[in-house]
Design a protein around this motif. Structure first.
Motif, PDB file in Angstrom:
ATOM      1  N   GLU A 241       6.411  10.917 -44.170  1.00 42.42           N
ATOM      2  CA  GLU A 241       5.314  11.190 -43.126  1.00 42.42           C
ATOM      3  C   GLU A 241       5.599  11.775 -42.049  1.00 42.42           C
ATOM      4  N   LYS A 242       6.881  12.040 -41.531  1.00 41.18           N
ATOM      5  CA  LYS A 242       7.132  13.009 -40.378  1.00 41.18           C
ATOM      6  C   LYS A 242       7.154  14.327 -40.690  1.00 41.18           C
ATOM      7  N   ILE A 243       7.565  14.730 -41.920  1.00 44.81           N
ATOM      8  CA  ILE A 243       7.457  16.131 -42.222  1.00 44.81           C
ATOM      9  C   ILE A 243       5.831  16.579 -42.490  1.00 44.81           C
ATOM     10  N   VAL A 244       5.265  15.976 -43.527  1.00 42.72           N
ATOM     11  CA  VAL A 244       4.175  16.085 -43.791  1.00 42.72           C
ATOM     12  C   VAL A 244       2.836  15.969 -42.627  1.00 42.72           C
TER      13      VAL A 244
ATOM     14  N   SER B 283       2.922  -6.126 -43.792  1.00 44.13           N
ATOM     15  CA  SER B 283       3.649  -6.409 -42.273  1.00 44.13           C
ATOM     16  C   SER B 283       4.898  -6.964 -42.514  1.00 44.13           C
ATOM     17  N   GLY B 284       5.758  -6.902 -41.399  1.00 43.54           N
ATOM     18  CA  GLY B 284       7.204  -7.237 -41.567  1.00 43.54           C
ATOM     19  C   GLY B 284       8.208  -6.238 -41.457  1.00 43.54           C
ATOM     20  N   HIS B 285       7.738  -4.886 -41.631  1.00 46.25           N
ATOM     21  CA  HIS B 285       8.439  -3.759 -41.818  1.00 46.25           C
ATOM     22  C   HIS B 285       8.425  -2.905 -40.525  1.00 46.25           C
ATOM     23  N   GLU B 286       7.893  -3.354 -39.378  1.00 46.59           N
ATOM     24  CA  GLU B 286       7.649  -2.617 -38.270  1.00 46.59           C
ATOM     25  C   GLU B 286       8.818  -2.059 -37.661  1.00 46.59           C
ATOM     26  N   PRO B 287       8.789  -1.014 -37.084  1.00 44.68           N
ATOM     27  CA  PRO B 287       7.611  -0.029 -36.662  1.00 44.68           C
ATOM     28  C   PRO B 287       6.838   0.607 -37.732  1.00 44.68           C
ATOM     29  N   LEU B 288       7.580   0.626 -39.018  1.00 45.53           N
ATOM     30  CA  LEU B 288       6.517   1.250 -40.348  1.00 45.53           C
ATOM     31  C   LEU B 288       5.694   0.059 -40.408  1.00 45.53           C
ATOM     32  N   HIS B 289       4.259   0.852 -40.525  1.00 45.52           N
ATOM     33  CA  HIS B 289       3.741   1.976 -40.686  1.00 45.52           C
ATOM     34  C   HIS B 289       3.012   2.179 -39.282  1.00 45.52           C
ATOM     35  N   GLY B 290       2.617   1.115 -38.669  1.00 41.05           N
ATOM     36  CA  GLY B 290       1.745   1.231 -37.532  1.00 41.05           C
ATOM     37  C   GLY B 290       2.472   2.114 -36.212  1.00 41.05           C
ATOM     38  N   GLY B 291       3.718   1.897 -36.271  1.00 38.27           N
ATOM     39  CA  GLY B 291       4.415   2.720 -35.163  1.00 38.27           C
ATOM     40  C   GLY B 291       4.729   4.085 -35.350  1.00 38.27           C
ATOM     41  N   LEU B 292       4.230   4.554 -36.377  1.00 40.27           N
ATOM     42  CA  LEU B 292       4.242   5.879 -36.927  1.00 40.27           C
ATOM     43  C   LEU B 292       2.888   6.599 -36.661  1.00 40.27           C
TER      44      LEU B 292
ATOM     45  N   ARG C 279      -2.837  22.696 -42.486  1.00 40.11           N
ATOM     46  CA  ARG C 279      -2.675  22.949 -43.839  1.00 40.11           C
ATOM     47  C   ARG C 279      -3.718  22.376 -44.560  1.00 40.11           C
ATOM     48  N   ALA C 280      -4.060  22.708 -45.829  1.00 34.22           N
ATOM     49  CA  ALA C 280      -5.088  21.992 -46.614  1.00 34.22           C
ATOM     50  C   ALA C 280      -4.433  20.785 -47.369  1.00 34.22           C
ATOM     51  N   LEU C 281      -5.464  20.073 -47.789  1.00 33.22           N
ATOM     52  CA  LEU C 281      -4.865  18.575 -48.565  1.00 33.22           C
ATOM     53  C   LEU C 281      -4.140  18.799 -49.724  1.00 33.22           C
ATOM     54  N   LYS C 282      -4.525  19.632 -50.531  1.00 30.05           N
ATOM     55  CA  LYS C 282      -3.556  20.031 -51.673  1.00 30.05           C
ATOM     56  C   LYS C 282      -2.106  20.449 -51.434  1.00 30.05           C
ATOM     57  N   ASP C 283      -2.003  21.438 -50.165  1.00 28.85           N
ATOM     58  CA  ASP C 283      -0.904  21.777 -49.702  1.00 28.85           C
ATOM     59  C   ASP C 283       0.104  20.755 -49.291  1.00 28.85           C
ATOM     60  N   LEU C 284      -0.611  19.868 -48.388  1.00 29.70           N
ATOM     61  CA  LEU C 284       0.142  18.625 -47.937  1.00 29.70           C
ATOM     62  C   LEU C 284       0.564  17.698 -49.099  1.00 29.70           C
ATOM     63  N   LYS C 285      -0.147  17.663 -50.143  1.00 21.55           N
ATOM     64  CA  LYS C 285       0.516  16.666 -51.317  1.00 21.55           C
ATOM     65  C   LYS C 285       1.585  17.354 -51.819  1.00 21.55           C
ATOM     66  N   THR C 286       1.516  18.699 -52.228  1.00 22.28           N
ATOM     67  CA  THR C 286       2.665  19.366 -52.618  1.00 22.28           C
ATOM     68  C   THR C 286       3.907  19.228 -51.763  1.00 22.28           C
ATOM     69  N   LEU C 287       3.653  19.346 -50.749  1.00 19.16           N
ATOM     70  CA  LEU C 287       4.918  19.190 -49.637  1.00 19.16           C
ATOM     71  C   LEU C 287       5.329  17.908 -49.613  1.00 19.16           C
ATOM     72  N   GLY C 288       4.502  17.007 -49.741  1.00 18.12           N
ATOM     73  CA  GLY C 288       4.928  15.427 -49.707  1.00 18.12           C
ATOM     74  C   GLY C 288       5.802  15.081 -50.858  1.00 18.12           C
ATOM     75  N   ASP C 289       5.191  15.560 -52.041  1.00 13.86           N
ATOM     76  CA  ASP C 289       5.955  15.237 -53.411  1.00 13.86           C
ATOM     77  C   ASP C 289       7.234  16.041 -53.386  1.00 13.86           C
ATOM     78  N   LYS C 290       7.246  17.175 -52.764  1.00 13.24           N
ATOM     79  CA  LYS C 290       8.573  18.030 -52.528  1.00 13.24           C
ATOM     80  C   LYS C 290       9.687  17.228 -51.755  1.00 13.24           C
ATOM     81  N   VAL C 291       9.467  16.797 -50.656  1.00 16.41           N
ATOM     82  CA  VAL C 291       9.998  16.084 -49.861  1.00 16.41           C
ATOM     83  C   VAL C 291      10.448  14.789 -50.365  1.00 16.41           C
ATOM     84  N   ASN C 292       9.713  13.812 -51.063  1.00 17.66           N
ATOM     85  CA  ASN C 292      10.020  12.788 -51.920  1.00 17.66           C
ATOM     86  C   ASN C 292      11.124  12.888 -52.754  1.00 17.66           C
ATOM     87  N   ARG C 293      10.912  14.293 -53.672  1.00 17.22           N
ATOM     88  CA  ARG C 293      12.078  14.747 -54.567  1.00 17.22           C
ATOM     89  C   ARG C 293      13.521  14.835 -53.965  1.00 17.22           C
ATOM     90  N   SER C 294      13.247  15.263 -52.693  1.00 23.27           N
ATOM     91  CA  SER C 294      14.782  15.634 -51.930  1.00 23.27           C
ATOM     92  C   SER C 294      15.129  14.751 -51.364  1.00 23.27           C
TER      93      SER C 294
END
Length: 328
Positions: free
Chosen positions: A153-156, A54-63, A164-179
């Motif tokens: 978190e927003k894009i995924v 905690s201490g980073h609000e609204p991350l993560h509860g506010g999302l 979308r399926a779990l593995k596809d969401l992981k692939t997307l999340g990794d891609k957004v993180n790399r970008s």
């Protein structure tokens, strides 16, 4: 220490009670204040779960809400949540399609989320590490996960709403993180209620380049400079780290650390936008505000996330959380 508190040891539970009551139309508290969850779950959708100190609000509860997270696990201030929190949250919000953990790259978070994933079924993880300031710190092995976590978190989250399926969401999340790349600068320290004094000492005419969201040191201590000069150094570091990928459309996210007014954040956005446009980057989407904070620390971070057509569409998709709401 001047803070609105009743007792140091009840700050978190009282905060969560107030937060859940204020947003009772979309949120509910898990047993024992272990997690925050969406009030209405969508059957057959992959559940997205994140969390951290905690201490980073609204991350993560506010999302937590439509288009983003299904649950968030809050630890004590600047302290990782425990594996049982993630396990109970996963059991509560998994409607049959599995769970994706989105985890900032801090050792405690990574270790505890990993333990929870190993003891749960149907769980995959995305580790965010967007901070270009330092490769290693007291809290991490490798780069820290900071404000870019919100972008993931927003894009995924939007993609999960599409089914979308779990593995596809992981692939997307990794891609957004790399970008995505981020870097912050602090003008003051923050004060943890249990400590009752600033996390670190900094002079009235000094700033800390590359500070972490817990106040941990960054690249260097420097004399206070103009907003344009600060933006130039940060944007150069971000664009340089992206290298050849730093071209085309991007999201520019200027995030306040909790003690900086909107007037100054928009001024920094203006400076950062000019810096990136000079480098041939088109700012196609924007977000300005205090979303990934460090209690009462004055300062901000700049995040740049390169957008292809899919990422831009998912960023624009409807979201309804305590902190982010658009497309209604």
């Amino acid at each position: 220490m001047k803070k609105f508190i009743n007792a140091v040891d009840t700050v978190l539970t009282e905060t969560l009670d107030g937060f859940a009551a204020a947003h009772s139309d979309i949120l509910a508290l898990g047993g024992g204040h272990k997690f925050i969850r969406r009030k209405v779950l969508k059957p057959g959708k992959v559940a997205l779960i994140s969390g951290g100190g905690s201490g980073h609000e609204p991350l993560h509860g506010g999302l937590v809400g439509f288009g983003m997270l299904d649950a968030a696990c809050p630890g004590q201030v600047f302290t990782s949540p425990t594996p049982d929190q993630m396990m109970e949250a996963a059991a509560e919000v998994n409607t049959g399609a599995g769970c994706l953990f989105i985890v900032k790259n801090y050792e405690g978070d990574v270790m505890n989320f990993e333990m929870a994933a190993e003891m749960s079924e149907g769980v995959m993880q995305v580790i965010t590490n967007d901070d270009v300031a330092v490769e290693d710190s007291l809290y991490t092995t490798g780069r820290r996960g900071v404000a870019g976590t919100l972008v993931v978190e927003k894009i995924v989250g939007a993609a999960a709403e599409e089914g979308r399926a779990l593995k596809d969401l992981k692939t997307l999340g990794d891609k957004v993180n790399r970008s995505t790349r981020s870097m912050g600068v602090a003008l003051t320290s923050c004060t943890v209620p249990a400590a009752g004094k600033p996390n670190f000492q900094i002079g009235d005419d000094e700033m800390e380049f590359g500070v972490g969201i817990h106040g941990e040191p960054g690249r260097r201590r420097a004399k206070l400079a103009s907003a344009d000069a600060i933006a130039e150094e940060i944007c150069e570091a971000i664009a340089g780290d992206l290298g050849a990928a730093a071209k085309g459309n991007a999201l520019l996210f200027v995030n306040g650390f909790g003690g900086t007014p909107s007037m100054e954040l928009y001024l920094m956005y203006n400076s950062a936008r000019r810096q990136f446009e000079k480098r041939g980057i088109t700012i196609a989407r924007s977000l300005v505000g205090s979303y990934v904070t460090s209690l009462d620390m004055a300062g901000c971070s700049i995040t740049l996330s390169m957008l292809d057509d899919e990422a831009a569409r998912l960023w624009d998709a409807r979201v309804h959380t305590a902190a982010l709401r658009w497309g209604m």
